[in-house]
Scaffold this active site. Structure first.
Site, PDB file in Angstrom:
ATOM      1  CE  LYS A 117      -7.234   8.518   1.853  1.00 19.20           C
ATOM      2  NZ  LYS A 117      -6.772   7.487   2.408  1.00 19.20           N
ATOM      3  CG  ASP A 163      -1.835   1.321   1.353  1.00 16.40           C
ATOM      4  OD1 ASP A 163      -1.556   2.223   0.564  1.00 16.40           O
ATOM      5  OD2 ASP A 163      -2.888   0.911   1.954  1.00 16.40           O
TER       6      ASP A 163
END
Ligand SMILES: *Cc1c(COP(=O)(O)O)cnc(C)c1O
Length: 391
Positions: free
Chosen positions: A209, A184
């Site tokens: 994000k 991740d």
């Protein structure tokens, strides 16, 4: 345009052009939002490559080619959120498999694993992956997936991707089956960190994000390194259907065009905020991999081409943290990160509330800690805002 051969052009050129060419019909320079669930077919079995938008959609294809290129992967598949991407990742597994996960990952990840996926006979265990040897000790013959996150939220701890990948490779060669290392990489974006180049098999992002970058849409992506990943993730999109809509794909495509310039400004502001906080008498400690005082500063330098925008600091107490939050004027208080606006969150009551006080204390998340995701405003305004809030 070939996602398998990154490096022909520079990062920004690929971010702007890969997967996208001018519309052949109109010359439009942007890939249209193909708001179509279905596609006209000429005769039985004859069509232009698109049949139904759960399976594939031209706006999504453009984004997926683009993201595969930026990570240097063989394919990318986008999903409705970061958590939908992680759900798709574990759909590769079967009953009896074991997953080894970092103990310091996004809170939603162990919640999904423990509360839902474990019901299907898949075993999960957790180790601190900042020491790669912990991974070696915890691997089992039936481990099929190792999932790590680096840097971590909110303490910005770094795991050595190369070292973990090497341990996974040895284990895979000694065993009989598949073992994937997924990373991740949300906090760094492909601009600062490309895990596939360091031996990982799969990269995951919450595109919500930095990739989207404007706090106006959710999304997630899995970038795979082999044809097996391409087939598996495409099949999961088709079967499970948690795909990213054409409109959201357009938003990410648009966001990615400015990823390089945004990340440079994000990082300049992150470094300025970290240095300011490190000198401030009211701040107990600062967690930012770009500070030489960060315990893994050297590893961060090797593994990443920048240190990113997320800075965590300790005000000492819940009361003090709340006092600072209430006084902020330019910075917005809220969850999430990676947007153009500076966001400040309180991990103990927001992202890490579900862990409970004891577990938070064990992993070092204090009640007085605040996490800043520095945006791309003028650094002077951010520092002035923090200064008046702290004084
Ligand atoms: C936000 C986040 C996720 C989850 O993504 P969503 O888009 O909110 O579903 C996963 N991992 C990290 C590191 C994140 O910051």
């Amino acid at each position: 345009m070939n996602p398998a051969t990154p490096g022909r052009h520079g990062f920004s050129t690929r971010a702007i052009h890969d997967g996208q060419s001018a519309d052949p019909l109109t010359g439009a320079v942007n890939v249209p939002i193909y708001a179509s669930s279905t596609y006209a077919q000429e005769e039985i079995g004859r069509h232009k490559g698109y049949e139904y938008s759960r399976v594939s959609n031209p706006t999504r294809t453009a984004l997926e080619l683009n993201l595969a290129s930026l990570e240097g992967g063989s394919s990318a598949h986008v999903f409705a959120s970061g958590m939908a991407a992680i759900s798709a990742l574990v759909t590769m597994l079967r009953s009896g498999d074991h997953v080894l996960c970092g103990s310091n990952v996004y809170g939603g990840t162990p919640r999904l694993f423990n509360e839902i996926v474990s019901r299907y006979g898949i075993d999960f265990s957790y180790v601190d992956t900042t020491n790669a040897e912990n991974v070696r000790r915890a691997l089992r013959p039936n481990t099929r997936l190792v999932h790590i996150e680096t840097p971590t939220n909110p303490l910005m701890q770094i795991s050595d991707i190369r070292a973990v990948a090497e341990i996974c490779r040895e284990h895979r060669n000694a065993g009989d089956g598949i073992l994937d290392l997924s990373v991740d990489s949300t906090f760094m974006s492909p601009y600062f960190q490309r895990p596939l180049e360091q031996g990982a098999d799969i990269v995951m992002h919450s595109t919500t994000k930095f990739l989207n970058g404007h706090s106006d849409g959710l999304g997630g992506v899995l970038v795979g390194s082999t044809p097996r990943h391409r087939e598996t993730f495409a099949f999961v999109q088709k079967c499970a259907g948690g795909i990213l809509s054409p409109f959201e794909c357009f938003l990410v495509l648009r966001g990615v065009k400015t990823l390089a310039v945004r990340m440079k400004q994000h990082e300049a502001n992150g470094a300025a905020v970290a240095e300011f906080l490190a000198k401030h008498p009211k701040v107990r400690s600062v967690f930012y991999p770009g500070l030489p005082s960060h315990p893994q500063h050297e590893l961060a330098r090797r593994q990443m081409s920048g240190f990113g925008a997320v800075v965590t600091f300790d005000t000492g107490s819940l009361e003090e943290a709340n006092r600072v939050l209430r006084r902020l004027r330019v910075c917005t208080v809220g969850e999430s990160l990676g947007g153009v606006e500076t966001l400040v969150s309180h991990p103990a009551s927001m992202t890490h509330a579900a862990l409970g006080a004891e577990e938070r204390a064990r992993i070092g998340i204090g009640d007085g800690m605040l996490r800043i995701s520095t945006g791309i405003e003028d650094a002077g305004d951010l520092l002035a805002d923090l200064e008046q809030a702290l004084d």
